[in-house]
Design a protein around this motif. Structure first.
Motif, mmCIF file in Angstrom:
data_model
loop_
_atom_site.group_PDB
_atom_site.id
_atom_site.type_symbol
_atom_site.label_atom_id
_atom_site.label_comp_id
_atom_site.label_asym_id
_atom_site.label_seq_id
_atom_site.Cartn_x
_atom_site.Cartn_y
_atom_site.Cartn_z
ATOM 1 N N SER A 239 0.543 -1.114 0.225
ATOM 2 C CA SER A 239 -0.266 0.216 0.189
ATOM 3 C C SER A 239 0.349 1.162 -0.360
ATOM 4 C CB SER A 239 -1.213 0.111 1.222
ATOM 5 O OG SER A 239 -0.305 0.061 2.630
ATOM 6 N N LEU A 240 1.230 1.013 -1.420
ATOM 7 C CA LEU A 240 2.301 2.735 -0.745
ATOM 8 C C LEU A 240 1.753 3.717 -2.227
ATOM 9 C CD1 LEU A 240 5.586 3.544 -0.518
ATOM 10 C CD2 LEU A 240 6.306 2.857 -2.623
ATOM 11 N N GLY A 241 0.450 4.381 -1.450
ATOM 12 C CA GLY A 241 -0.375 5.005 -1.848
ATOM 13 C C GLY A 241 0.222 6.955 -2.510
ATOM 14 N N ASP A 242 0.356 7.125 -1.059
ATOM 15 C CA ASP A 242 1.878 8.462 -1.307
ATOM 16 C C ASP A 242 2.226 8.276 -0.548
ATOM 17 O OD1 ASP A 242 -1.411 9.148 -1.624
ATOM 18 O OD2 ASP A 242 -1.305 10.213 -0.208
ATOM 19 N N PHE A 243 3.572 8.502 -1.520
ATOM 20 C CA PHE A 243 5.160 8.755 -0.581
ATOM 21 C C PHE A 243 5.817 9.497 -1.925
ATOM 22 C CE2 PHE A 243 7.471 6.097 -4.487
ATOM 23 C CZ PHE A 243 6.543 5.211 -4.459
ATOM 24 N N VAL A 244 6.804 10.312 -0.507
ATOM 25 C CA VAL A 244 7.788 10.800 -1.385
ATOM 26 C C VAL A 244 9.790 10.118 -1.911
ATOM 27 C CG1 VAL A 244 9.816 12.988 -1.004
ATOM 28 C CG2 VAL A 244 7.199 13.315 0.036
ATOM 29 N N HIS A 245 9.359 10.200 -3.342
ATOM 30 C CA HIS A 245 11.329 9.280 -3.543
ATOM 31 C C HIS A 245 11.910 10.340 -3.336
ATOM 32 C CE1 HIS A 245 13.306 6.354 -5.885
ATOM 33 N NE2 HIS A 245 12.754 5.532 -5.221
ATOM 34 N N VAL A 246 13.552 9.926 -2.176
ATOM 35 C CA VAL A 246 14.632 10.868 -3.259
ATOM 36 C C VAL A 246 15.449 9.893 -3.249
ATOM 37 C CG1 VAL A 246 15.698 11.683 -1.608
ATOM 38 C CG2 VAL A 246 13.636 11.658 -0.975
ATOM 39 N N GLN B 160 0.161 8.183 -8.200
ATOM 40 C CA GLN B 160 0.175 8.512 -10.150
ATOM 41 C C GLN B 160 1.415 9.447 -9.355
ATOM 42 O OE1 GLN B 160 -1.725 8.674 -12.189
ATOM 43 N NE2 GLN B 160 -2.929 6.798 -11.130
ATOM 44 N N LEU B 161 1.967 9.581 -10.643
ATOM 45 C CA LEU B 161 2.816 10.813 -9.916
ATOM 46 C C LEU B 161 2.976 11.735 -9.932
ATOM 47 C CD1 LEU B 161 6.155 10.380 -10.347
ATOM 48 C CD2 LEU B 161 6.107 10.710 -13.246
ATOM 49 N N PHE B 162 2.873 13.236 -9.030
ATOM 50 C CA PHE B 162 2.695 14.190 -9.314
ATOM 51 C C PHE B 162 3.177 15.213 -10.474
ATOM 52 C CE2 PHE B 162 2.316 18.623 -7.197
ATOM 53 C CZ PHE B 162 1.463 18.298 -7.716
ATOM 54 N N ARG B 163 3.154 16.027 -10.923
ATOM 55 C CA ARG B 163 3.464 16.305 -11.648
ATOM 56 C C ARG B 163 3.942 17.606 -11.800
ATOM 57 N NH1 ARG B 163 5.727 13.361 -15.610
ATOM 58 N NH2 ARG B 163 5.078 11.343 -16.496
ATOM 59 N N GLY B 164 2.628 18.773 -11.106
ATOM 60 C CA GLY B 164 2.814 19.930 -10.139
ATOM 61 C C GLY B 164 2.180 20.386 -12.270
ATOM 62 N N ALA B 165 1.859 21.255 -12.121
ATOM 63 C CA ALA B 165 1.239 22.416 -12.840
ATOM 64 C C ALA B 165 2.355 22.935 -14.179
ATOM 65 C CB ALA B 165 1.044 24.124 -12.202
ATOM 66 N N ARG B 166 3.285 22.756 -14.163
ATOM 67 C CA ARG B 166 4.436 22.944 -15.767
ATOM 68 C C ARG B 166 4.720 21.783 -15.357
ATOM 69 N NH1 ARG B 166 4.082 28.756 -13.495
ATOM 70 N NH2 ARG B 166 3.407 26.915 -11.681
ATOM 71 N N GLY B 167 5.387 20.040 -14.836
ATOM 72 C CA GLY B 167 5.382 19.365 -14.151
ATOM 73 C C GLY B 167 7.246 19.806 -14.099
ATOM 74 N N PHE B 168 7.495 20.874 -13.198
ATOM 75 C CA PHE B 168 8.374 20.683 -12.367
ATOM 76 C C PHE B 168 8.319 20.378 -10.645
ATOM 77 C CE2 PHE B 168 9.467 23.758 -15.501
ATOM 78 C CZ PHE B 168 9.816 23.756 -16.709
ATOM 79 N N ALA B 169 7.934 19.500 -10.567
ATOM 80 C CA ALA B 169 6.946 19.616 -9.397
ATOM 81 C C ALA B 169 8.161 17.835 -8.354
ATOM 82 C CB ALA B 169 6.110 18.359 -9.275
ATOM 83 N N GLY B 170 8.804 18.072 -7.337
ATOM 84 C CA GLY B 170 9.956 16.730 -7.006
ATOM 85 C C GLY B 170 11.021 18.005 -6.546
ATOM 86 N N GLU B 171 11.540 19.260 -7.391
ATOM 87 C CA GLU B 171 12.797 19.719 -7.251
ATOM 88 C C GLU B 171 12.931 19.932 -5.156
ATOM 89 O OE1 GLU B 171 15.624 19.663 -9.085
ATOM 90 O OE2 GLU B 171 14.010 19.020 -10.117
#
Lengths: 425, 425
Positions: free
Chosen positions: A236-243, A258-269
């Motif tokens: 059950s790895l539903g929501d996670f932060v992968h570093v 689902q991969l969360f990409r942000g408004a311009r696809g730049f999420a996760g920095e």
């Protein structure tokens, strides 16, 4: 406001969705009878039979014979995914390496090749010519085994434009606004020589065939996170932060599977989250970013190792990360202190992320997984101290079992998942 | 894996979804003919007519007469939402105030009452008794106008359990694991006296009627963000971070037009994102959290104002925030410096959030909206410096026009949105 599925215009959409549903059910079960599929997807047996026929004809499914005894009801012919049908090709551009692989519909790796390659500062055309040789070699290997590539996804350590063809920024390679998919397609059209020693020979590869596939560029941290979701074996790895980290520090957010990409696809920095706002200048123009404490170069300097020297003495993918792990294991106090500092900086940045996002877990992936034993104590300490609205439980912090293989596997598997989502029948 | 909508078992679900679709189309247009609804939702006119009849009978829609000339096609009878039908009740527990309001199906505020109330350290039972008096007064007012309450949502400045009945933590009130919805229901069942001077009289209110409504507790920052989404008047506000403050600093994330709650419902705790990791101890147990730089008490101290003294001299909701705005406007350099520091800390924490989440915009709401002129320059400067992967554009930073009214309005409107999503027919 979502529309209603009505009218003949949407019959095709319903059929495609049901085809995917059947295919994904078989994928999840490994082998399963038509009747069991019908029960699981809540469609009539007749409807499922029709859908299965289409999937058999398209070579996506195969009959495996009579189902195992011990299952409820009459034995039926078991269905399975065809591991001699379509294949997903994955490739990876690292700062110090190039790689390609292929997986079949069942997710089994069928070919893999990797070479050392100092890509920093090289022209993207050259890099793509070398990568094309690896892709052609991988393609030849799976074609020889009777598989047909369905698509190619390439992992890059930087920001990719929403069109998935253009690489917007890879500061560590010196790439800015590079039409990478086009360059790779052109290189695949040109019969090449092996990229470097260690690459598989390309003789016999039908030139041009991989060039006709859909080519998709994707951020390596995103692909690493998807690989973790699909292959990491976490329940059950539903929501996670992968570093993850290679030279820089990246992360990806998976929300609701689902991969969360942000408004311009730049999420996760995550690498540019401020850790000490008045800290040393970062290559991005800001100060005190996480990368200045947990990036490869920063850790090497903190350990008293000259990064330029180390790059020569310890080349190849994650060469320096392995050096650090070796020295830490041997008890080098400076290296241990440096890794402790990196773990602490990771913990500060991640506690902000956890307070903002409340993920189920944080997964340490990429090259960081190899360094986990020396990073985790300080990382965990910061999370304990700074995540206070809920109880921070150490089991929420996991280390990836895929490690550095994540992005490449994620690239190839993303092609397979696209097939399962929208079966080409 | 989503299931397919098939078989008679799902006819009811399809009908409810279509009823909602029709209702939301009328809500979006204000007034619209049956034929125009049919065109917009892509259902047949006959189907729409049947659905509309049900919604008219249930008192959710009304006939408004012939549609305006100038519209295409034959004039038809226009439909509108019934502003004498259901009402949404909202209430708010602040550290220094209590409030209640009611809105009709068209979103018009029909009643509103607010009183000063020092709730810090008071027993939750007492606070809920006072709040019940306000709710009863509001309910009486809308019932007298012919409306019927459909539900009650209460905004609280802390963490709410996923059951939306229990308040897990409101450190600023001293509440921990309080069955707030039950307490409020009990208080509503007991005919009370007016909570305090300024409250509307409760005579004539039928005791017990609000007690039978569904009561839902919700974090005030979440409701403020939803109010911004529904009423803020921003074009295409799909993904945004909404920052608000009363005594503490809170935020909420809206992703794809939906509130993002996180795995345990604790997402959005911007106030405890580390800004200066070795900074002063925070009430949460960590050090250097945003709240220690941008929370009310921290800003007052930085401005050379004794928080305890100010609480006495400037009571009531946002009394100190107004004091700070007044002094800053008068040119007090210490206050201006304090607000500049708060803006800078907000900018550091938010640049981390923007790098992680890549939202379309950041909205400064709640009491912070009143202080925006003095917070924005430093806030914007930090975002410019630290958000470097994409160009940070100043227009991505908006100031809420709802300000302190957001959470209370969001509470009442959330009841209306629940009605529009699943019409009680």
């Amino acid at each position: 406001m979502r529309g209603v599925l009505t009218g003949p215009a949407n019959q095709a959409a319903v059929r495609r969705r049901n085809l995917s549903l059947v295919l994904r059910t078989v994928a999840a079960r490994g082998q399963i009878s038509r009747a069991a599929v019908a029960t699981e997807v809540k469609l009539t047996k007749a409807t499922v039979s029709t859908l299965v026929e289409e999937l058999l004809t398209a070579g996506l499914l195969v009959e495996l014979g009579v189902t195992r005894p011990g299952t409820v009801g009459r034995p039926g012919l078991a269905l399975g995914l065809n591991d001699h049908g379509l294949a997903g090709l994955g490739a990876e551009v690292g700062v110090d390496h190039l790689a390609a692989c292929a997986v079949d519909l069942r997710g089994q790796t069928r070919a893999r090749v990797e070479i050392d390659s100092r890509n920093r500062g090289r022209a993207p055309e050259q890099v793509m010519t070398d990568l094309a040789a690896l892709v052609r070699a991988t393609e030849a290997e799976v074609r020889a085994a009777g598989l047909t590539p369905a698509g190619l996804t390439v992992a890059v350590p930087g920001l990719v434009a929403p069109d998935h063809g253009t690489v917007e920024r890879v500061p560590n390679l010196g790439w800015f606004c590079v039409s990478a998919a086009d360059l790779l397609r052109r290189a695949l059209l040109t019969p090449g020589t092996p990229a470097a020693e260690g690459a598989a020979p390309t003789e016999g590869t039908p030139p041009g065939s991989a060039a006709e596939l859909p080519i998709r560029m994707e951020n390596e941290a995103n692909l690493g996170a998807l690989a973790e979701l699909w292959l990491g074996g976490h329940p059950s790895l539903g929501d996670f932060v992968h570093v993850s980290a290679e030279i820089g520090v990246g992360s990806a957010l998976v929300i609701g599977g689902q991969l969360f990409r942000g408004a311009r696809g730049f999420a996760g920095e995550l690498g540019h989250v401020p850790v000490h706002p008045e800290g040393p200048p970062c290559s991005c123009g800001a100060r005190g970013c996480l990368e200045r404490y947990a990036g490869e170069e920063a850790v090497l300097r903190a350990a008293g190792i000259d990064p330029a020297r180390a790059a020569i003495d310890h080349p190849g993918p994650a060469g320096r990360m392995r050096l650090l792990a070796k020295l830490a294991e041997d008890g080098d106090p400076r290296v241990q202190r440096a890794l402790n500092g990196a773990g602490s900086a990771l913990g500060i940045a991640l506690s902000g992320a956890v307070n903002l996002l409340d993920p189920q877990s944080v997964v340490l992936g990429g090259a960081l997984a190899d360094l986990a034993p020396w990073l985790l104590p300080a990382l965990d300490r910061e999370l304990h101290l700074r995540v206070t609205d809920r109880q921070w439980r150490p089991e929420c912090l996991a280390v990836s079992s895929l490690g550095r293989n994540g992005p490449l596997l994620g690239a190839a598997h993303s092609v397979i998942h696209a097939v399962l989502d929208d079966p080409p029948v």
